[in-house]
Design a protein around this motif. Structure first.
Motif, mmCIF file in Angstrom:
data_model
loop_
_atom_site.group_PDB
_atom_site.id
_atom_site.type_symbol
_atom_site.label_atom_id
_atom_site.label_comp_id
_atom_site.label_asym_id
_atom_site.label_seq_id
_atom_site.Cartn_x
_atom_site.Cartn_y
_atom_site.Cartn_z
ATOM 1 N N ILE A 1 33.129 12.551 18.001
ATOM 2 C CA ILE A 1 33.392 12.800 16.583
ATOM 3 C C ILE A 1 33.614 11.458 15.910
ATOM 4 O O ILE A 1 34.532 10.709 16.271
ATOM 5 N N ALA A 2 32.754 11.128 14.954
ATOM 6 C CA ALA A 2 32.888 9.878 14.201
ATOM 7 C C ALA A 2 33.367 10.203 12.791
ATOM 8 O O ALA A 2 32.854 11.126 12.149
ATOM 9 N N HIS A 3 34.362 9.482 12.335
ATOM 10 C CA HIS A 3 34.847 9.692 10.963
ATOM 11 C C HIS A 3 35.187 8.354 10.326
ATOM 12 O O HIS A 3 35.292 7.317 10.992
ATOM 13 N N GLU A 4 35.374 8.369 9.021
ATOM 14 C CA GLU A 4 35.672 7.144 8.280
ATOM 15 C C GLU A 4 37.057 6.606 8.639
ATOM 16 O O GLU A 4 38.011 7.376 8.781
ATOM 17 N N ASP A 5 37.151 5.303 8.763
ATOM 18 C CA ASP A 5 38.428 4.644 9.011
ATOM 19 C C ASP A 5 39.030 4.273 7.653
ATOM 20 O O ASP A 5 38.939 3.131 7.204
ATOM 21 N N LEU A 6 39.645 5.253 7.008
ATOM 22 C CA LEU A 6 40.131 5.072 5.637
ATOM 23 C C LEU A 6 41.532 4.462 5.604
ATOM 24 O O LEU A 6 42.378 4.797 6.436
ATOM 25 N N LYS A 7 41.776 3.585 4.642
ATOM 26 C CA LYS A 7 43.103 3.034 4.384
ATOM 27 C C LYS A 7 43.746 3.899 3.300
ATOM 28 O O LYS A 7 43.685 3.582 2.112
ATOM 29 N N VAL A 8 44.319 5.014 3.725
ATOM 30 C CA VAL A 8 44.831 6.011 2.778
ATOM 31 C C VAL A 8 45.954 5.435 1.917
ATOM 32 O O VAL A 8 46.085 5.766 0.741
ATOM 33 N N SER A 9 46.761 4.536 2.490
ATOM 34 C CA SER A 9 47.863 3.937 1.725
ATOM 35 C C SER A 9 47.355 3.160 0.519
ATOM 36 O O SER A 9 48.052 3.052 -0.500
ATOM 37 N N ASN A 10 46.147 2.632 0.605
ATOM 38 C CA ASN A 10 45.550 1.937 -0.540
ATOM 39 C C ASN A 10 44.911 2.927 -1.507
ATOM 40 O O ASN A 10 44.960 2.739 -2.732
ATOM 41 N N LEU A 11 44.310 3.976 -0.984
ATOM 42 C CA LEU A 11 43.620 4.950 -1.824
ATOM 43 C C LEU A 11 44.583 5.725 -2.720
ATOM 44 O O LEU A 11 44.219 6.115 -3.835
ATOM 45 N N VAL A 12 45.820 5.962 -2.254
ATOM 46 C CA VAL A 12 46.763 6.749 -3.048
ATOM 47 C C VAL A 12 47.281 5.976 -4.270
ATOM 48 O O VAL A 12 48.021 6.529 -5.078
ATOM 49 N N LYS A 13 46.898 4.719 -4.397
ATOM 50 C CA LYS A 13 47.284 3.944 -5.578
ATOM 51 C C LYS A 13 46.310 4.154 -6.733
ATOM 52 O O LYS A 13 46.500 3.615 -7.814
ATOM 53 N N SER A 14 45.256 4.924 -6.499
ATOM 54 C CA SER A 14 44.245 5.157 -7.527
ATOM 55 C C SER A 14 44.644 6.314 -8.425
ATOM 56 O O SER A 14 45.704 6.931 -8.267
#
Length: 391
Positions: free
Chosen positions: A281-294
């Motif tokens: 299973i391959a998935h995106e390595d997201l930096k969620v802590s940065n995304l929640v600032k949007s």
């Protein structure tokens, strides 16, 4: 047990204590919180006045003298007192480690009553003899558990407790009490399926797989938002410190708990389905802590990607599956068909049309297929060798 054949799993069971037992549990919380704050104050004062570092071991050696000076601490099991001092020591070491790495480091804080809701028994199993110690031992055919200094407490074992118990944490949550066991359990490898899948996550759809499956986003927070707004307005109207305000706050906490549990259940089921059906299973390595600032902070927090990815990794580890984190850069701008990369190919949130070969597809599905290709690509091959980049 061998670390390669076992893993740590947590089991959470509802407790139904009597009124005297509830009072004893709250008293244990009060005393442990008092000791934690006193130990933190001791460390701070010793450093400010004498420039001296006080270790967790130093503080544990003082517990005997503490019980002689303050007999009320005799009502708390000794391992519980030792564990909270270890917890403080761990917080201190974590702080200095983050400072050394140059990361954002929050100094250990004094704990108010609202932020102290558990106490922990660090040893509940005798390894040499292979049997239960006193804390957490099921009694009366699994209908009750023994909690030292509290008594025999009714417990609902809604599923079997598996593996070797490591420790027990008693947690107070929204007016309810829980026994949380940490156990070492053997891994359970699943049969090989020969299937690999790429997963692209989003807020419109929760997940889109490279197989063409679209998993709907249930939007748990959005569903309960209207109810939360009414309850929070009620809290704002109540006088601070009053009983009515405390009751209103509990209602808000209950609603948040219901939303949190629904999200967790959804993540468990989605992760389990992926692990059962695919080997890789391959998935995106997201930096969620940065995304929640949007400006999509609420939607991103509601979808809960971090929790989902953590559960997916844990289930895959137990089932001998492989989870690969893929750099999400350019996965939504690259044509899966010909490898051509261009920003103009992404026509909208849902439409993708390659300006090079004319291939049209759902944008998220195209990204999921790129994620799968990147995750299963042979080592040593980089993006530039398999994709054409527009200057």
């Amino acid at each position: 047990m061998d670390d390669h054949t076992t893993q740590i799993r947590v089991y959470k069971y509802r407790l139904y204590p009597t009124k005297p037992q509830v009072a004893a549990m709250f008293e244990t919380l009060r005393l442990t919180r008092t000791l934690y704050n006193a130990a933190l104050e001791q460390r701070i004062s010793a450093y400010k006045k004498q420039g001296k570092k006080v270790t967790g071991y130093d503080q544990q050696k003082e517990l005997t003298a503490l019980k002689e000076a303050c007999p009320e601490f005799e009502a708390v099991y000794s391992h519980v007192l030792q564990e909270l001092l270890e917890r403080l020591d761990k917080a201190y070491k974590g702080f200095f480690a983050r400072v050394k790495r140059g990361e954002k480091a929050g100094f250990p804080r004094f704990k108010p009553m609202q932020r102290w809701n558990s106490f922990k028994f660090k040893e509940i199993w005798d390894k040499k003899k292979g049997r239960w110690l006193t804390p957490g031992r099921p009694t009366e055919g699994g209908k009750r558990i023994n909690i030292p200094k509290i008594g025999s407490v009714k417990c609902k074992f809604h599923r079997p407790l598996e593996g070797t118990p490591k420790n027990l944490q008693v947690v107070h949550e929204c007016g309810e009490w829980y026994a949380v066991y940490t156990c070492e359990v053997p891994k359970n490898p699943l049969p090989v399926t020969g299937s690999s899948v790429g997963v692209d996550v989003g807020t419109t759809w929760f997940a889109i797989t490279s197989d063409g499956e679209f998993v709907e986003n249930p939007r748990h927070l959005k569903t309960g938002l209207r109810k939360l707004r009414v309850q929070q307005r009620t809290v704002a109207r109540r006088k601070k410190g009053s009983s009515r305000r405390k009751k209103a706050v509990k209602l808000v906490a209950k609603t948040h708990q219901k939303i949190r549990r629904a999200r967790l259940d959804f993540h468990h089921k989605t992760a389990r389905k992926l692990v059962n059906e695919h080997d890789v299973i391959a998935h995106e390595d997201l930096k969620v802590s940065n995304l929640v600032k949007s400006n999509l902070a609420r939607s991103i927090s509601d979808v809960g990607w971090s929790q989902f990815f953590d559960l997916l990794s844990l289930k895959a580890e137990s089932a001998a599956r492989k989870v690969i984190r893929v750099n999400p850069m350019y996965t939504s701008q690259t044509c899966h068909q010909c490898g051509h990369r261009c920003k103009e190919s992404r026509l909208s949130q849902s439409r993708f049309r390659c300006v090079n070969c004319g291939h049209e597809d759902n944008a998220d599905l195209n990204a999921a297929r790129n994620i799968l290709r990147a995750g299963t690509r042979p080592s040593g091959v980089n993006d530039s060798e398999v994709m054409h980049v527009v200057a």
